[in-house]
Design a protein around this motif. Sequence first.
Motif, PDB file in Angstrom:
ATOM      1  N   ARG A   1     -14.684  63.888 -67.625  1.00 25.18           N
ATOM      2  CA  ARG A   1     -14.759  65.351 -67.166  1.00 25.18           C
ATOM      3  C   ARG A   1     -13.228  65.661 -66.523  1.00 25.18           C
ATOM      4  O   ARG A   1     -12.764  66.970 -66.860  1.00 25.18           O
ATOM      5  CB  ARG A   1     -15.699  65.375 -65.887  1.00 25.18           C
TER       6      ARG A   1
ATOM      7  N   GLN B   1     -11.549  66.614 -69.538  1.00 29.70           N
ATOM      8  CA  GLN B   1     -11.734  68.082 -70.288  1.00 29.70           C
ATOM      9  C   GLN B   1     -11.160  69.052 -69.347  1.00 29.70           C
ATOM     10  O   GLN B   1     -10.473  70.042 -69.969  1.00 29.70           O
ATOM     11  CB  GLN B   1     -13.508  68.435 -69.946  1.00 29.70           C
ATOM     12  N   ARG B   2     -11.053  68.873 -67.913  1.00 27.69           N
ATOM     13  CA  ARG B   2     -10.256  69.728 -67.077  1.00 27.69           C
ATOM     14  C   ARG B   2      -8.572  69.884 -67.318  1.00 27.69           C
ATOM     15  O   ARG B   2      -8.233  71.155 -67.722  1.00 27.69           O
ATOM     16  CB  ARG B   2     -10.200  69.111 -65.786  1.00 27.69           C
TER      17      ARG B   2
ATOM     18  N   TRP C   1     -18.017  70.685 -70.979  1.00 31.78           N
ATOM     19  CA  TRP C   1     -17.694  70.186 -69.714  1.00 31.78           C
ATOM     20  C   TRP C   1     -18.687  68.969 -69.168  1.00 31.78           C
ATOM     21  O   TRP C   1     -18.378  68.333 -67.897  1.00 31.78           O
ATOM     22  CB  TRP C   1     -17.841  71.299 -68.567  1.00 31.78           C
TER      23      TRP C   1
ATOM     24  N   ALA D   1     -19.082  68.308 -62.984  1.00 30.38           N
ATOM     25  CA  ALA D   1     -17.767  68.776 -63.679  1.00 30.38           C
ATOM     26  C   ALA D   1     -17.051  69.766 -62.795  1.00 30.38           C
ATOM     27  O   ALA D   1     -16.031  70.344 -62.623  1.00 30.38           O
ATOM     28  CB  ALA D   1     -17.790  69.171 -64.796  1.00 30.38           C
TER      29      ALA D   1
ATOM     30  N   GLU E   1     -14.583  68.677 -60.533  1.00 24.18           N
ATOM     31  CA  GLU E   1     -13.273  68.448 -61.035  1.00 24.18           C
ATOM     32  C   GLU E   1     -12.484  69.650 -61.379  1.00 24.18           C
ATOM     33  O   GLU E   1     -11.410  69.858 -61.070  1.00 24.18           O
ATOM     34  CB  GLU E   1     -13.398  67.714 -62.610  1.00 24.18           C
ATOM     35  N   CYS E   2     -13.343  70.750 -61.894  1.00 28.75           N
ATOM     36  CA  CYS E   2     -12.693  72.155 -62.203  1.00 28.75           C
ATOM     37  C   CYS E   2     -12.241  72.646 -61.100  1.00 28.75           C
ATOM     38  O   CYS E   2     -11.459  73.675 -61.347  1.00 28.75           O
ATOM     39  CB  CYS E   2     -13.791  72.721 -63.026  1.00 28.75           C
TER      40      CYS E   2
END
Length: 119
Positions: A27, A30-31, A19, A78, A81-82
């Motif tokens: 990022r 990754q999400r 992450w 991150a 974003e998550c």
Amino acid sequence: MNDIQLPEQFADLVRFLPWARPTEVQRNDQRWSSTLAESQAFYTTMLERGPAALEYLNRLPLHDIRGADRTLLNMCLALAECSATVEMYENPQPKYVFPIARFVPVHDTWDAGSKGAAS
């Protein structure tokens, strides 16, 4: 600190290193590529550990954050974003949102750390 790419006191976060990408676009990648379970695990852990991470990072001038500290900062970023995946969409690839591939943040091309404090 051996091969761990985080400050020693955050070694428990090593499993979340994927992450800790250096740009917002990465990022978000990754999400979008993580499962909801992976996102939830990261989100829950960072909600718990994030305050300590930010307290640790807050002692450093932004332009001095490098290496393992920068990895920790990227991991904290991150979480932003998550959080959309977990709090709003409950799906890492929601159908009714602006296509992430079309979102190109210009601030990712600017190295904020090299500019020092904002005026």
